[in-house]
Design an enzyme around this catalytic site. Structure first.
Site, mmCIF file in Angstrom:
data_model
loop_
_atom_site.group_PDB
_atom_site.id
_atom_site.type_symbol
_atom_site.label_atom_id
_atom_site.label_comp_id
_atom_site.label_asym_id
_atom_site.label_seq_id
_atom_site.Cartn_x
_atom_site.Cartn_y
_atom_site.Cartn_z
ATOM 1 C CE LYS A 293 -3.456 2.360 2.901
ATOM 2 N NZ LYS A 293 -4.400 2.228 4.033
ATOM 3 C CD GLU A 297 -7.174 4.987 3.574
ATOM 4 O OE1 GLU A 297 -6.683 4.062 4.228
ATOM 5 O OE2 GLU A 297 -8.403 5.182 3.477
ATOM 6 N NE ARG A 330 -4.551 -2.999 -0.361
ATOM 7 C CZ ARG A 330 -5.185 -2.142 0.424
ATOM 8 N NH1 ARG A 330 -4.572 -1.078 0.902
ATOM 9 N NH2 ARG A 330 -6.451 -2.316 0.723
ATOM 10 N NE ARG A 342 -12.379 7.009 -1.146
ATOM 11 C CZ ARG A 342 -12.577 6.611 0.096
ATOM 12 N NH1 ARG A 342 -13.185 7.414 0.954
ATOM 13 N NH2 ARG A 342 -12.170 5.427 0.500
ATOM 14 C CG ASP A 371 -12.733 1.912 1.722
ATOM 15 O OD1 ASP A 371 -12.438 0.718 1.616
ATOM 16 O OD2 ASP A 371 -12.191 2.682 2.523
ATOM 17 C CD GLU A 399 -13.108 -0.620 7.193
ATOM 18 O OE1 GLU A 399 -12.428 -1.378 6.472
ATOM 19 O OE2 GLU A 399 -12.842 0.587 7.348
HETATM 20 C C1 BDP Z 1 -10.167 1.340 4.644
HETATM 21 C C2 BDP Z 1 -9.933 1.015 6.086
HETATM 22 C C3 BDP Z 1 -8.510 1.238 6.498
HETATM 23 C C4 BDP Z 1 -7.589 0.483 5.544
HETATM 24 C C5 BDP Z 1 -7.887 0.900 4.133
HETATM 25 C C6 BDP Z 1 -7.077 0.114 3.118
HETATM 26 O O1 BDP Z 1 -10.779 1.828 6.864
HETATM 27 O O2 BDP Z 1 -8.363 0.805 7.821
HETATM 28 O O3 BDP Z 1 -6.260 0.721 5.872
HETATM 29 O O4 BDP Z 1 -9.231 0.660 3.836
HETATM 30 O O5 BDP Z 1 -7.661 -0.738 2.471
HETATM 31 O O6 BDP Z 1 -11.435 0.904 4.282
HETATM 32 O O7 BDP Z 1 -5.888 0.354 2.949
#
Ligand code: BDP
Length: 705
Positions: A293, A297, A330, A342, A371, A399
């Site tokens: 990743k 984020e 990813r 987004r 997401d 989640e």
């Molecule tokens: C989001 C989650 C987060 C993950 C992120 C991911 O809230 O905790 O780190 O995806 O996939 O939905 O990297």
């Protein structure tokens, strides 16, 4: 005497109590003696066909042992493993080979046939035989006949992986079933017996790899100290055909390598990764590869050095070049642009790189563009990158689906995405065909599921959550299986063989995802859950530190209507899809209702195909969604006599919580959206007894730290 009988009865009862630990691999004695005898006639012994390689192969040994343990439990009699086959019949022969019989199989496929009154399980590899052994057990567990059995099956994708978002300190990001299964502080010296049970469960589904740590990775996992621990896990998993993978922290050359940069084009950085990879393979010869990743984020990545995803991924692929490992890079990226959408971010960042990745790189794409919501249209990247292998990333852990308290069977969600038509090469270009490589001829194929397992005794918190692990594994093996067939199998193996109850529970499971959508985000609403923890409703969130973390960004409710206009008059995200898909979703008059508010800002008063106005339809969904949870509760009550009491009580309790919280969702959403629509709750529904402030107070406490 009476007292003695009572004790016996009590003992019998308590031995029935099931804590769920054994998952779908229970192997309890079959109740029907006639059936037991019929099976036993075909299972008088197990034999690994004699060839020198085979007898020492640990995976073949596992296959024989699993079969033995399973059959002995189910049939209630010893099934010996014998070393040679002196013209004996009535047994099960395990054999690997590349002969005519295995021609139609791929490397991990299996065939089960009858030959000279023996059952023969053939695979090209020992892993294939292991999967065949579990398939045979499944036949017995689900009470299928073994007479004239002829099963041939090969996995449709090559890499079938769980992704664990587990941290060094034993916590799990978005985990709702306790703490991490991996006891890092005890490893490598102490091997928790549970590691083996984990491997068994996965192998029984055909899962052949596991990424053991969080994508928000710690560089500590790449230190010698941790590699030793990971190697110890790999040693347990290997006899089950499972390889380990690691998520990597991109700046590791700086944090643990002593370099002053992690620039992927810097020769020293490249050398560092080459050396580190060599060190990993020395400890774990069958290491699977890296999951990354990056620049997502807030996670660092190649862009921090003015480089691209291609530069980063290809650097790691080169480090892996001498070995049999892959890079899973990813595509989950998005920027805090208040004017942007987004929805388009991953596409815009990755599509231009199509064809530029090293042949060892797979780009791992979440099923939808935002997401892991309870319903999303498929990611527009599927079908748009013919020259880059794309892996599917599903989220098994709930989640956004009510954690471990809401019953949501996910197979219909996974299938909906896999069966969506991208029209990339005309009609029938489904997402599944993109993922299994058949559409674009991808050289490597993969499917990953973010795990829902943890240290809870029953592994998944909600017992019914086990079905989601199960369904993911079965679909990664064969995406053509139906949600219903998978549910039936799982119920038979896990809960009961009683036919009426199997049908009833299967039906409940099949409806559960749509019910969840109805009481949380009907008609294409999305991303309105509790901020931060992602639990409960919070459609009013409007003061986040980033615009695209506000929920008003996603629903865009105003006095006219609600929904995100993603047509040409809005963000035009729809234009990322093939023209046929645009046609399907582009017109608010004809757009299927499940996707309506994903793509259109629709007036509250607009009459929908149901005959109701948008506002009335929205309310109807929220109210009937809650009622349907009550229906699930009633259905569950009816199966009480045939389900283990401990499991029964566990599920019943969680369903009660689900009902309470479905009411929160309903009240929060209808009262909040009503401030825009300014319309009454339609008859026959009664307006909520609490006020919007009441419900805000209630659910906002969830956000307190
Ligand atoms: C989001 C989650 C987060 C993950 C992120 C991911 O809230 O905790 O780190 O995806 O996939 O939905 O990297």
């Amino acid at each position: 005497m009476g007292c003695f009988l009572l004790v016996l009865l009590l003992l019998a009862n308590s031995s029935r109590a099931d804590d769920g630990y054994r998952l779908w691999l229970k192997y309890d004695l079959l109740r029907d003696a006639g059936k037991r005898e019929a099976y036993a006639r075909s299972a008088q012994f197990i034999s690994i066909q004699n060839n020198s390689r085979a007898s020492s192969d640990p995976v073949l040994k596992t296959a024989a042992q699993e079969l033995q343990a399973g059959l002995q439990g189910l049939l209630g009699k010893p099934v010996p493993i014998i070393t040679s086959v002196p013209n004996k019949t009535g047994g099960i022969i395990l054999t690997t080979g590349t002969g005519a019989e295995s021609q139609s199989l791929n490397d991990e496929g299996y065939q089960i046939t009858r030959r000279q009154n023996n059952l023969v399980i053939t695979g090209k590899s020992s892993a294939g035989v292991l999967y065949g052994a579990f398939a045979l057990l499944r036949q017995v567990q689900t009470l299928q006949s073994l007479e004239g059995i002829a099963l041939t099956s090969s996995p449709k994708v090559r890499y079938r992986l769980l992704n664990h978002w587990d941290n060094v300190n034993g916590t799990i990001e978005r985990g709702y079933a306790g703490s991490s299964l991996w006891k890092w502080y005890e490893l490598p010296e102490r091997i928790d017996p549970r590691y083996r049970d984990y491997a068994r469960a996965n192998a029984s589904l055909g899962i052949n790899g596991t990424v053991v740590n969080n994508v928000n990775a710690s560089s500590r996992f790449l230190t010698g100290e941790y590699l030793e621990k990971v190697a110890a896990l790999a040693n347990v998993f290997r006899p089950y055909g499972i390889r380990v993978y690691l998520s990597v922290y991109f700046p590791a050359p700086k944090t643990i390598g002593g370099l002053n940069t992690a620039d992927p084009l810097d020769p020293q950085v490249r050398q560092w990764w080459a050396n580190k990879t060599k060190e990993i393979y020395a400890a774990i010869p069958d290491f699977g590869g890296f999951l990354v990743k990056a620049n997502s984020e807030g996670e660092p990545g190649p862009q921090d050095y003015g480089r691209t995803h291609v530069d980063g991924a290809n650097m790691l692929a080169e480090a892996l070049a001498p070995y049999d490992g892959v890079v899973m890079w990813r595509s989950f990226v998005y920027k805090a642009d208040p004017k942007g959408d987004r929805f388009k971010a991953a596409y815009e960042e990755f599509k231009p790189f199509d064809g530029q990745f090293n042949r060892k790189v797979i780009v791992q794409v979440k099923n939808g563009p935002i997401d892991f919501q309870s319903r999303e249209p498929f990611s527009p990247l599927f079908g748009a990158m013919p020259r880059t292998p794309l892996a599917m990333e599903f989220q098994i852990t709930q989640e956004y689906l009510g954690f471990a308290t809401h019953l949501v069977y996910e197979a219909p969600l996974f299938k909906e995405c896999l069966e969506s038509d991208t029209y990339a090469k005309g009609k029938g270009s489904t997402v599944a065909k993109v993922i299994d490589g058949s559409l674009h001829g991808y050289p490597i194929t993969a499917m990953a599921g973010v795990a829902n397992t943890g240290s809870d005794r029953n592994w998944t918190g909600h017992t019914m959550g086990q079905a989601n692990w199960y369904a993911f594994g079965r679909l990664a093996w064969d995406h053509t299986l139906s949600s219903e067939a998978i549910a039936r199998e799982w119920v038979n193996m896990t809960l009961t063989n009683e036919p009426a109850a199997v049908s009833q529970i299967t039906n409940l499971m099949l409806r559960s995802r749509e019910i969840y959508v109805d009481y949380t985000t009907p008609l294409g609403l999305h991303h309105i859950m509790g901020y931060g923890i992602h639990y409960g409703p919070e459609p009013w969130k409007a003061n986040a530190s980033r615009p695209d973390w506000n929920h008003t960004y996603y629903h865009r409710a105003d006095s006219i209507g609600v929904g995100f206009d993603r047509t040409a008059t809005g963000s035009n995200a729809l234009s990322l899809y093939a023209p046929d898909v645009q046609k399907l979703w582009g017109n608010a008059e004809t757009c299927p209702l499940p996707y309506l508010l994903w793509f259109h800002h629709v007036p509250w008063t607009k009459k929908l195909s149901t005959g109701r106005s948008l506002w009335d339809e929205l309310c109807t969904r929220y109210y009937t969604g809650v009622d349907s949870v009550a229906w699930m509760q009633r259905q569950w009550t009816q199966v009480k006599p045939v389900v283990d009491p401990e499991i029964y009580a566990d599920v019943a309790g969680r369903l009660a919580t689900q009902h309470k919280e479905a009411l929160w969702w309903r009240d929060a959403c209808v009262l909040y959206f009503q401030t825009f629509s300014r319309q009454p709750i339609p008859a026959p529904f009664k307006k909520p007894e609490r006020t919007l402030d009441d419900i805000k107070r209630l659910v906002n406490t969830y956000q307190l730290r």
